[in-house]
Design an enzyme around this catalytic site. Structure first.
Site, PDB file in Angstrom:
ATOM      1  N   LYS A  60       0.852  -1.188   0.000  1.00 50.69           N
ATOM      2  CA  LYS A  60       0.000   0.000   0.000  1.00 50.69           C
ATOM      3  C   LYS A  60       0.889   1.239   0.000  1.00 50.69           C
ATOM      4  CE  LYS A  60      -3.923   2.042   2.564  1.00 50.69           C
ATOM      5  NZ  LYS A  60      -4.734   1.979   3.791  1.00 50.69           N
ATOM      6  N   SER A 110      -9.705   2.297   2.698  1.00 49.55           N
ATOM      7  CA  SER A 110      -8.762   2.956   1.827  1.00 49.55           C
ATOM      8  C   SER A 110      -7.797   2.004   1.119  1.00 49.55           C
ATOM      9  CB  SER A 110      -7.941   3.967   2.632  1.00 49.55           C
ATOM     10  OG  SER A 110      -7.138   3.309   3.587  1.00 49.55           O
ATOM     11  N   SER A 124     -10.156   0.219   6.991  1.00 45.45           N
ATOM     12  CA  SER A 124      -9.498   0.311   5.686  1.00 45.45           C
ATOM     13  C   SER A 124      -8.855  -0.972   5.188  1.00 45.45           C
ATOM     14  CB  SER A 124      -8.450   1.418   5.711  1.00 45.45           C
ATOM     15  OG  SER A 124      -9.067   2.671   5.567  1.00 45.45           O
TER      16      SER A 124
END
Lengths: 492, 497
Positions: free
Chosen positions: A78, A158, A182
């Site tokens: 990420k 996210s 997330s």
């Protein structure tokens, strides 16, 4: 030969150790899948050269018998994790051109264990969002589509780049971060497994901060075993993070015994929210039956302060974010838009650098911390947080894990909720309490919605009891036998 | 703070008030002193905390607030704060909390300063300030908290840009907040000097004001004696005793003038202009920052045990007040001499070495009058002086056993002061040994008497005053080495006086 990218992490690990294929071959297979998967917009930065170099080094160690626990495993990261010499953006314009001279502790742990970095995965800007639509680098598309419909769906957020990439087979597994859901919500939206560990289990050092008291890195993978393997490497005490906990990392893979006889599973009444689709309600009941069939005891429990969790979260998280994001001022790195004086340079840099959702949260956070409002908002939210933590403490006197749906809805369409920030926030209603309480939670794919989209079940556990969470998740996974895969429409 | 909490530091005495057109005004002063903690590393990072270095040489990723960087508390700095708290007889809080103070400035890379707002590490204490009239002003300490220093903006390096040096960014500071117990500009400087002395004794701050190790924010207000407190103005960031005095005096006069003309004081932050010698408004209360303090989520509350505090307490040196009392009782020194000698730890130790096994009052006299006088004149300190305590002690021994007269001892001291060396060696080398041989003295007297029969007759005729002339002549002929007492006695004997 089946596609190498169909293998699970555990299978790939065993295949590499048995030298059935090389790390370079495996990495090349993923690099090819990434190229084909570019329409999904999962990656902000692909690092093929670095991936091949790392794979070749893995092959050398595999040959020498010095392989690490993740030797040759191609992973996505990420883009909230700072990676040395690789652009690190947090999906924000304000970090334009930012190439760190340091490596986050969690990713360093992964590379030290032999893992291969494929690239940096897309996300909501500064991890603020539940749909991956706030990224400066554009939205990520969910590889899943509704049955008979080509509407573009969000992959959740996210960690939407992570979830979509894993679901589409563009990486074996990935890192995520979870501040209010997330990891778990995108995992649920894409039919994969995502675990938010106990706060303090993984170091936050080198991860771009969103809300420091809530942020926690965790693994996202295709199944529970892969998740356990990854967590064992990511977790651990880090003296550079004062909130990381000095506690031995258990063998999480070994915890997957499949035996949950006598386990007490809590079903919280407060998680039955109005307007929840019938399919989700049904799957939740089904999940409880599966666990019961495996020998667990199902117990109705109450978490009375649940309805205050979301409002408290949307005070605490923006408050911390408003302060954490003050360092992006155009002075030392990233974007600078010069104005006639210092104030104007600040205004222009931050005005151009941050997207609408980030600005919204900075404004909320600044407001709730202002003189005269602090007690009414921030302090009260912190008290609510204590109440929620106490709810869980009391519940865990009675039960060992808590079963809930991961999300109140399956994946929604791109743009569907952009005009409805509150509706977007509501997506986190089941995941946020675990962040406020600091306890671990996992989302496991448990079935498909009526229109063919994956649905997840969430298990919450006691602080630092990821083992029970994973063991129960393994049983749930086995019973659900979720084998559906998205059609690879993006390859055409 | 309410009026009731302000105790009358004057104990009802009058005097020391400022006089305006409408009568007397009382000056009320409180100080916030920022003292840089003596430590190798910064408060939350491992970079060196030394003064100097090339710009941005002592900057870690944490100090520069790179994304994802986290603070880690430096235990030594906490111990230094606790040590200071103990030295101020203050309450030590076993649990305190770091807060973020949020504001934007280029020399503040994080966009917030990590400080302690609601729960400081040290609570109430006190500093006893010796006043020139022999009295003592007790200045109560409200709190001491830990915080990070900011970097430094350099505005004179480029025609249109400012540069930022982050060497100081993250260096550990103690903010020591006094209650408004100070009543004059002089007391303010005496308070700061006393605080500096204590910190230097404790080794928790080097007290170097020129390098910015100690800086003060001063809250000043005036009131008619006995009336409620006036509105205060804060004068920011002054780093010299002289400027503190000037700034307070200017500010007090400014406020009195405004009030006497029927105006009112607006609470505000002011800057002292060293060139013009005046304070000017920096920002009003309305313009003041909303710092949006909240607990720093990157740091756990600061917690330690009483046992840890007790361990630190055991290592505390004797502090100036205790030392002064001991010097007075053990050595019989006056309060004045004792307070001069304890003003810094090195002088006190020096004095005690000199005094050990000797006449303490004499030792004090020599250290204060002779050594200090010479050091001040030469712009030296006790550390850079060529006269060691041991050497000065041996000089005093030579004086005590009458090897040297007082005058000769001063000559020897001058040689020691300018070129170092051992007093015995100097005496031998230069033949400065005092003549105590009665025969030699008698012979010298006889020679002078023989050469000056008229003077001898005059003395014998009753002109006793001429004895002094004889003393001078004999001293001259012996090169000043004759023991003055013996010479005097012998002369009187010769003249049958």
């Amino acid at each position: 030969m089946t596609d190498m990218t169909d293998l699970s992490l555990a299978e790939a690990r065993d295949g590499l150790r048995a030298r059935r294929f090389s790390a370079l071959e495996l990495t090349d297979a993923y690099l090819a899948a990434m190229t084909a998967g570019q329409p999904l917009n999962c990656f902000i930065t692909e690092t093929p050269d670095r991936a091949r170099d790392m794979a070749r080094a893995s092959d050398t160690r595999l040959a020498a018998g010095t392989a690490g626990p993740l030797e040759g495993i191609p992973l996505g990261v990420k883009d909230l994790f700072c990676t040395k010499d690789v652009l690190s953006t947090a999906a924000s314009h304000i970090l334009d051109g930012f190439i760190p001279a340091y490596e986050s502790t969690v990713t360093a742990n992964l590379w030290n264990a032999g893992a291969v970095m494929l690239g940096k995965l897309n996300l909501d800007e500064f991890a603020m969002g539940s749909s991956n639509e706030t990224s400066y680098y554009g939205p990520v598309l969910n590889p899943w589509r509704r049955t008979g419909d080509t509407a573009k769906l969000v992959p959740g957020g996210s960690s939407g780049g992570s979830s979509a990439a894993i679901a589409a087979g563009l990486c074996l597994a990935a890192t995520g971060t979870d501040t209010g859901g997330s990891i778990r919500q995108p995992a649920a939206f894409t039919g994969i497994v995502g675990l938010k560990p106990t706060y303090g289990r993984c170091s936050r050092w080198g991860i771009v901060a969103f809300a420091s008291s809530l942020d926690q890195a965790g693994p996202m993978a295709r199944n529970v075993r892969d998740t356990a393997i990854l967590l064992a490497v990511m977790a651990g005490h880090d003296p550079k993070d004062s909130t990381s906990v000095d506690r031995a990392v258990p063998d999480y893979e070994a915890a997957l015994t499949g035996n949950i006889k006598g386990l007490r599973v809590g079903i919280p009444a407060e998680y039955r929210v109005d307007g929840m689709p019938q399919g989700i309600e049904a799957m939740w009941r089904q999940g409880a039956r599966w666990l019961q069939d495996a020998g667990a005891e199902i117990i109705e429990i109450s978490l009375p302060h649940t309805r205050y969790a979301l409002p408290a979260y949307y005070i605490v998280a923006p408050a911390e974010a408003s302060s954490n994001l003050a360092r992006y001022d155009g002075m030392r790195y990233g974007l600078r838009v010069t104005g006639k004086d210092l104030t104007e340079t600040y205004e222009r840099s931050r005005g151009a650098g941050f997207g609408a959702e980030v600005k919204r949260r900075i404004l909320i956070g600044t407001y709730v911390l202002s003189a005269g409002y602090y007690d009414a908002y921030y302090l009260r939210a912190q008290r609510v947080r204590t109440l929620i933590a106490n709810d869980f403490k009391a519940a865990f006197e009675i039960v060992d894990v808590i079963l809930t749906p991961s999300t109140p809805t399956p994946a929604f369409a791109l743009g569907e909720r952009n005009d409805d920030p509150i509706g977007m926030f509501l997506n986190d209603v089941f995941t946020v309490p675990a962040n406020l309480a600091g306890i671990p939670g996992i989302s496991v794919p448990a079935g498909l919605s009526e229109d063919g989209l994956p649905l997840g079940l969430q298990l919450l556990g006691k602080a630092f009891d990821e083992e029970t969470v994973l063991r129960t998740a393994g049983v749930l996974e086995g019973a659900a036998a979720f084998t559906a895969r998205p059609a690879q429409w993006w390859r055409t | 703070m309410s009026v009731q909490e302000i105790y009358d530091a004057r104990h009802g005495e009058k005097g020391g008030y400022l006089t305006g057109a409408t009568g007397e005004w009382e000056l009320i002063i409180g100080m916030e002193v920022h003292a840089q903690i003596s430590s190798k590393a910064k408060l939350f990072s491992g970079s060196p905390a030394d003064f100097g270095g090339e710009p941005n040489e002592h900057v870690s990723l944490v100090d520069a607030a790179m994304p994802g960087m986290l603070p880690v508390i430096n235990e030594f700095c906490v111990a230094q704060a606790v040590r200071t708290g103990l030295g101020l007889n203050a309450q030590i809080n076993l649990r305190s909390v770091f807060d973020r103070k949020n504001y934007f400035y280029p020399d503040l890379p994080q966009g917030y300063q990590i400080s302690q707002f609601t729960y400081p590490v040290v609570g109430r204490g006190e500093v006893r300030v010796d006043l020139p009239d022999g009295g003592v002003r007790v200045v109560r300490i409200e709190r001491l908290h830990l915080e990070q220093d900011a970097g430094k903006s350099l505005h004179d390096q480029h025609p249109s840009m400012s540069y930022v040096d982050l060497n100081r960014s993250g260096v550990a500071l103690m903010e020591i907040v006094s209650q408004p117990d100070i009543r004059s500009a002089e007391e303010a400087t005496l308070y700061l000097e006393k605080l500096r002395t204590i910190l230097r004794y404790l080794g928790t701050c080097d007290g170097n004001m020129q390098e910015g190790s100690m800086r003060a924010d001063i809250n000043v207000s005036v009131r008619k004696p006995g009336r409620p407190l006036g509105t205060r103005c804060e004068i920011k960031n002054i780093n010299s005793m002289r400027f503190i005095r000037q700034a307070i005096e200017y500010e007090a006069r400014r406020q009195i003038e405004i009030l006497e003309e029927g105006g009112s004081i607006h609470q505000e932050t002011r800057l002292y202009d060293q060139v013009k010698g005046e304070t000017r408004s920096m920002r009003s209360k309305e313009e003041s920052h909303d710092y949006r303090y909240f607990p720093d989520p990157d740091l756990l509350p600061l917690e330690f045990t009483q046992a840890w505090v007790d361990d630190i307490a055991k290592g505390l040196p004797e502090l100036p007040d205790a030392k002064k009392a001991r010097f007075m009782s053990a050595y019989g020194l006056s309060a004045y001499d004792a307070s001069i000698l304890v003003a810094d730890r090195e002088t006190a130790e020096y004095f005690e070495q000199v005094a050990k096994g000797r006449d303490a009052k004499m030792a004090a006299n020599w250290v204060i009058t002779n050594l200090y006088g010479a050091l001040n004149e030469a712009g030296l300190t006790i550390q850079t002086s060529l006269v060691s305590a041991a050497a000065l002690g041996r000089l005093l021994d030579l004086l005590a056993d009458q090897t040297l007269s007082g005058r000769l001892a001063k000559d020897v001291f001058e040689i020691m002061f300018s070129s170092g060396g051992d007093p015995e060696a100097i005496v031998l080398e230069r033949g400065l040994k005092q003549v105590t041989d009665t025969g030699a003295i008698d012979a010298a007297i006889d020679a002078v008497m023989a050469a000056n029969p008229d003077k001898v007759a005059e003395v014998k005729g009753g002109k006793d005053r001429l004895l002094g002339w004889f003393v001078g002549q004999v001293m001259k002929s012996t090169g000043g080495k004759a023991n003055p007492q013996m010479l005097n006695d012998a002369l009187r004997q010769k003249f049958g006086l």
